[in-house]
Design an enzyme around this catalytic site. Sequence first.
Site, PDB file in Angstrom:
ATOM      1  N   GLY B  34      21.878  52.741   4.708  1.00  0.00           N
ATOM      2  CA  GLY B  34      21.638  54.038   5.323  1.00  0.00           C
ATOM      3  C   GLY B  34      20.171  54.336   5.587  1.00  0.00           C
ATOM      4  O   GLY B  34      19.846  55.305   6.268  1.00  0.00           O
ATOM      5  N   CYS B 243      49.442  58.571  22.847  1.00  0.00           N
ATOM      6  CA  CYS B 243      48.876  57.956  24.049  1.00  0.00           C
ATOM      7  C   CYS B 243      49.944  57.910  25.149  1.00  0.00           C
ATOM      8  O   CYS B 243      51.080  57.504  24.907  1.00  0.00           O
ATOM      9  CB  CYS B 243      48.385  56.547  23.722  1.00  0.00           C
ATOM     10  SG  CYS B 243      47.907  55.585  25.182  1.00  0.00           S
ATOM     11  N   CYS B 246      50.689  53.902  25.663  1.00  0.00           N
ATOM     12  CA  CYS B 246      51.255  53.003  24.647  1.00  0.00           C
ATOM     13  C   CYS B 246      51.945  53.761  23.518  1.00  0.00           C
ATOM     14  O   CYS B 246      52.401  53.163  22.555  1.00  0.00           O
ATOM     15  CB  CYS B 246      50.187  52.073  24.088  1.00  0.00           C
ATOM     16  SG  CYS B 246      49.084  52.878  22.919  1.00  0.00           S
ATOM     17  N   CYS B 268      44.637  56.042  25.065  1.00  0.00           N
ATOM     18  CA  CYS B 268      43.752  55.413  24.076  1.00  0.00           C
ATOM     19  C   CYS B 268      42.367  55.182  24.678  1.00  0.00           C
ATOM     20  O   CYS B 268      42.245  54.677  25.795  1.00  0.00           O
ATOM     21  CB  CYS B 268      44.293  54.030  23.681  1.00  0.00           C
ATOM     22  SG  CYS B 268      45.736  54.076  22.641  1.00  0.00           S
ATOM     23  N   CYS B 274      45.206  49.503  23.262  1.00  0.00           N
ATOM     24  CA  CYS B 274      46.262  50.037  24.115  1.00  0.00           C
ATOM     25  C   CYS B 274      47.013  48.879  24.804  1.00  0.00           C
ATOM     26  O   CYS B 274      48.244  48.827  24.816  1.00  0.00           O
ATOM     27  CB  CYS B 274      45.656  50.979  25.138  1.00  0.00           C
ATOM     28  SG  CYS B 274      46.839  52.111  25.892  1.00  0.00           S
TER      29      CYS B 274
END
Lengths: 261, 297, 231
Positions: B34, B243, B246, B268, B274
């Site tokens: 980080g 979606c 899909c 998606c 997808c």
Amino acid sequence: MSAGHDRPLLQVEGLGKSYGARVGCVDVSFDLYPGEVLAVVGESGSGKSTLLSVLSTQLAPSAGAVRYRMRDGVLRDMFALAEAERRFLMRTDWGFVHQDPRQGLRMGVSAGANVGERLMAVGERHYGRIRDTAADWLGRVEIDADRIDDQPRAFSGGMRQRLQIARNLVTHPRLVFMDEPTGGLDVSVQARLLDLLRGLVADLGLAVIIVTHDLAVARLLSHRIMVMRQGRVIETGLTDQVLDDPREPYTQLLVSSVLQV
Amino acid sequence: MNAPMTAGYNFAYLDEQTKRMIRRAILKAIAIPGYQVPFASREMPMPYGWGTGGVQVTAAVIGEHDVLKVIDQGSDDTTNAVSIRKFFARTAGVATTTSTADATVIQTRHRIPEAPLTEDQILVYQVPIPEPLRFLEPRETETRTMHALEEYGLMHVKLYEDIARHGHIATTYAYPVKVNGRYLMDASPTPKFDNPKMHLSPALQLFGAGREKRIYALPPYTQVVSLDFEDHPFEVNRFDKPCALCAAHGVYLDEVVLDDRGGRMFVCSDTDFCETRRAEGHRGEMLADTPADGGAA
Amino acid sequence: MEALSIDRVGKTFTMHLQGGARLPVVRDVSLAVSPGECVVLGGPSGAGKSSLLKIAYGNYRCDDGHVWVQDGGERVDVARAEPRRVLRLRRTTLGYVSQFLRVIPRVSALDLVAQAAVEQGASSDEATGRAAALLERLNVPRRLWSLPPATFSGGEQQRVNIARGFVAEHPVLLLDEPTASLDARNRAAVVELIHDKKRRGVAILGIFHDEDVRDRVADRVVDVTRFSAAA
């Protein structure tokens, strides 16, 4: 009155700051006790602002020491503290009220967040509590509750200054530095601010070091006065004594130069 | 498919010394999860904002047997993704793919793939502004001190402002996280939907900011916690519908406008995910009446 | 034992703005006030009576000598004590009433008076009760109590100030012409207040130009002319 009041909160010894050959302040020593308000007066260039910067650890001194009694009762050398400790102190146990509120506020965030920042800095993570505390403090400095989400940009000079005070006092500091807190405000606005400050200082038992060139401010707020000239403390004592019976030529000049205070 | 390398370039465009310099920065970043490590960012043959930081990180870690995938907002076929993919195909001769599962190095702008990543993968983020405190505290000296002393109260000021203004935390991307209980990190401009995927991810995650000359990292299995308030806990975006192509639930969806009469669909944002689902026979409402082998082209 | 003892006190002003001119005020003043006693300073104006009170209060510095004040079990020298010790003394033990009110903006007359009692530790209710009783006795109209005194007449301000000075339980009181320019009814009220204080054992050192008042409150008159440095 608790026993703690018999021990100084701040001890200043032989404090000096020079910029090369130029002198900021020289050989300043005093003790400050809990709840005591000390006014540092003098003209521009007298060294009072330099002194305040050193006392509040924003400048390192060229000589001398500043010791502060931490909440655990131990007197610590401020310039031997680790930076993390010093900064923590600055946003919890100390406050600093700048002449220009823009220096002491975050102008781009709301009044509520300005007041709440110190709480969040010490780990408060409950939004509702932060907001309630901020609202409470806005009330104490006479800012309407419905301004809590406004940015200080939209505030008048007097309101900004009051917001800055609330932002500082929210963590219940024991020592607050003030640099000409009423400077640049209209006279009527000044009076209101002074009155508010006087009440808060007394209610909270704050120790205050206030730098001002305005003897009326010193008269109304302070217990004790330190007169500075050319970087040195030339006269010190009870506020009403120094103002009503000034001893040094320079102090007599200062007192006689102002309208009736 | 390995592409033929264009003659005249060093492997992956950068010279070896530069790649070593970047690898040192990456190692340091991995050692201090980080933490923003400065590095000597190079001029790249593409403008800032096009992923110069990510490209340099990718160039420093990629090897000739790696398989590279590049996505932009989840998509493999935007200009940015295509050109970076081609860039490495030409300068390193590496194989490229659009399949998340097949890739060993994935460079991304703004998304984390929906398919779970593995220990054998590296995810490289393109980062525009690495400093999460920047908008509240413009002084770099001060923000560095704040990181050094772990003074992060200010970040909550921003979240406070969100709630005060919108009634909830309205930050939806670049949502700040605390890494390994220590450093505050900007999650790059990925949607906060993806924040939980960063947490304890088996893949190595590297972040490169070219213009700002910073690299930071999340080693595999690092704790990544999104900041919040007790009474306003962190929440990911939820979508009402699956979606449209899909029928996937619980994935990040993009809004696609279909016509000028207000017609729209949500699909998606991860195109590979997808397509893979559609190849497996999943059908969303837009494809409900087409045969299984016809719609996914 | 004396509540207040002024011991060989001397004071000279040096006026630096007037070429360092020296202005002697008092010299070698000694006097003492016992509990329950009222000592009045006599002598013409300019003899240094008012300055002496201010020295006793710590408002003026004391060049020579001592000002001893009995504070509980402790004797404090106002002339030498630390500022914060003097402030504590003023809060608990040493009161001072002049005819001039220092107005504080936005504080109502009643609160202004009550504050002095609160500072000594009285509860807010008790302080307000005592303040109201005093304003009543000093004939300050009730409709004014909730207003800040800045807009009051001179006489009204003066009576608010007297109430403020008398509401606290100071064992030593310094009175600098509190009755000047009051009408007969209010003068009588102040005389009554002074008698009350004396009955409660308060030591009073005062200046009263009004002979009638002086005769009614004074146990002794000390003529400062015999100490006057100017004489």
